[in-house]
Design a protein around this motif. Structure first.
Motif, mmCIF file in Angstrom:
data_model
loop_
_atom_site.group_PDB
_atom_site.id
_atom_site.type_symbol
_atom_site.label_atom_id
_atom_site.label_comp_id
_atom_site.label_asym_id
_atom_site.label_seq_id
_atom_site.Cartn_x
_atom_site.Cartn_y
_atom_site.Cartn_z
ATOM 1 N N SER A 152 0.793 -1.066 0.029
ATOM 2 C CA SER A 152 -0.081 0.012 0.010
ATOM 3 C C SER A 152 0.951 1.144 -0.035
ATOM 4 O O SER A 152 2.015 1.073 0.077
ATOM 5 N N ARG A 153 0.115 2.225 -0.057
ATOM 6 C CA ARG A 153 1.011 3.531 -0.111
ATOM 7 C C ARG A 153 1.484 3.681 1.342
ATOM 8 O O ARG A 153 2.827 4.154 1.335
ATOM 9 N N SER A 154 1.081 3.304 2.307
ATOM 10 C CA SER A 154 1.677 3.472 3.715
ATOM 11 C C SER A 154 2.927 2.574 3.764
ATOM 12 O O SER A 154 3.928 2.857 4.268
ATOM 13 N N ASP A 155 2.958 1.290 3.208
ATOM 14 C CA ASP A 155 4.057 0.349 3.093
ATOM 15 C C ASP A 155 5.321 1.401 2.363
ATOM 16 O O ASP A 155 6.253 1.181 2.873
ATOM 17 N N CYS A 156 5.001 1.912 1.369
ATOM 18 C CA CYS A 156 6.048 2.713 0.550
ATOM 19 C C CYS A 156 6.572 3.842 1.462
ATOM 20 O O CYS A 156 7.760 3.922 1.471
ATOM 21 N N VAL A 157 5.668 4.368 2.231
ATOM 22 C CA VAL A 157 6.100 5.579 3.357
ATOM 23 C C VAL A 157 7.086 5.028 4.126
ATOM 24 O O VAL A 157 8.151 5.438 4.616
#
Length: 291
Positions: A152-157
């Protein structure tokens, strides 16, 4: 994706391409320099910067054909409207495709033979899997590694934060009409010089682009960068929406996407970038890296 590739979690990329509109925030150029210096170059991955010109200068140049930005219009009868968005295709997609043709050895107008293509990695996360699409030319085949990883986007962050890149800025034109209030506030409050720049541009395009005006085809209404259709320095950008407050409470450690939280256009100005935050995400241990 570049960091995952450089660190061996994805196959080594042959190239990374950055399409420069000529009007990115200084923070983006500084970040790109650092990314190239600390991640790409040590891994032997060339970063190719391509450009079709400076979108700000082109909009104000009466001698230059301008691919229109999605400006907010107030018509003479008081009804709202928007100009067509052509800038993404002209300043991002076409320069990338031109570079890819050159890398393949078939620059325009040569025909790329059937079966000759590049695999292009597109950074769409699981939050927006519905945006994963095929390329519109046969010499480019899209792959979506973040979706393959289940990220997810949060994983990327979180992964970027673990590498010391927690402050990765969003790539978009400084004066993109798709900015949300949070991004306008950030420019105003952290970069006075860039704020003066976008306020001046907003005033300069009030009657549309310079070439149309010089050619005797002025905009009948008025054009604005902010969706309120008020001059940018008068627009209500200090209003914090309920969605923004809720997002900050939900995950305060993660950077918030201002377009999504403050009703900006979901697809934004980029044909491929991650945009959304999932409403609910599974618990993860580590980063779920694929070997």
């Amino acid at each position: 994706m570049l960091a995952l590739s450089a660190n061996g979690h994805l196959p080594k990329a042959d190239y990374a391409i950055f399409a420069d509109t000529g009007w990115e925030p200084k923070a983006v150029y500084d970040h790109l320099d650092r990314l190239e210096r600390e991640i790409a170059t040590p891994a032997g991955i060339p970063v190719l910067r391509v450009s079709a010109g400076n979108i700000r200068q082109d909009a104000l140049d009466p001698e230059h054909r301008f691919a229109s930005m999605p400006l907010y219009i107030l018509n003479p009868d008081g009804k709202p409207g928007m100009t067509r968005r052509q800038c993404t295709g002209e300043y991002k997609i076409k320069p990338i495709e031109r570079q890819v043709r050159n890398l393949l050895g078939y620059p325009y107008p040569q025909r790329v033979p059937k079966g000759v293509f590049v695999e292009q990695w597109v950074g769409i996360s699981t939050d927006e899997f519905h945006r994963a699409k095929d390329a519109d030319v046969r010499y480019m085949r899209n792959r979506h590694p973040l979706i393959d990883l289940g990220w997810s986007r949060s994983d990327c962050v979180r992964y970027l934060s673990s590498l010391g890149f927690a402050d990765t800025p969003k790539s978009a034109c400084l004066g993109c009409p798709f900015h949300g209030n949070a991004q306008w506030r950030a420019i105003r409050d952290t970069s006075p010089e860039e704020w003066r720049d976008v306020v001046a541009f907003d005033a300069a395009i009030r009657q549309g682009n310079a070439r149309a005006n010089a050619g005797g085809n002025p905009l009948l209404g008025q054009a604005f960068l902010h969706r309120s259709r008020l001059p940018l320095d008068q627009a209500p950008i200090d209003h914090v929406t309920a969605a923004e407050r809720a997002a900050r409470q939900h995950e305060p450690a993660v950077a918030v996407d201002p377009e999504e939280l403050e009703h900006g256009v979901v697809d934004g100005c980029s044909p491929w970038a991650c945009r959304g935050e999932a409403d609910a995400e599974p618990t993860r241990d580590g980063f779920g890296l694929a070997c």
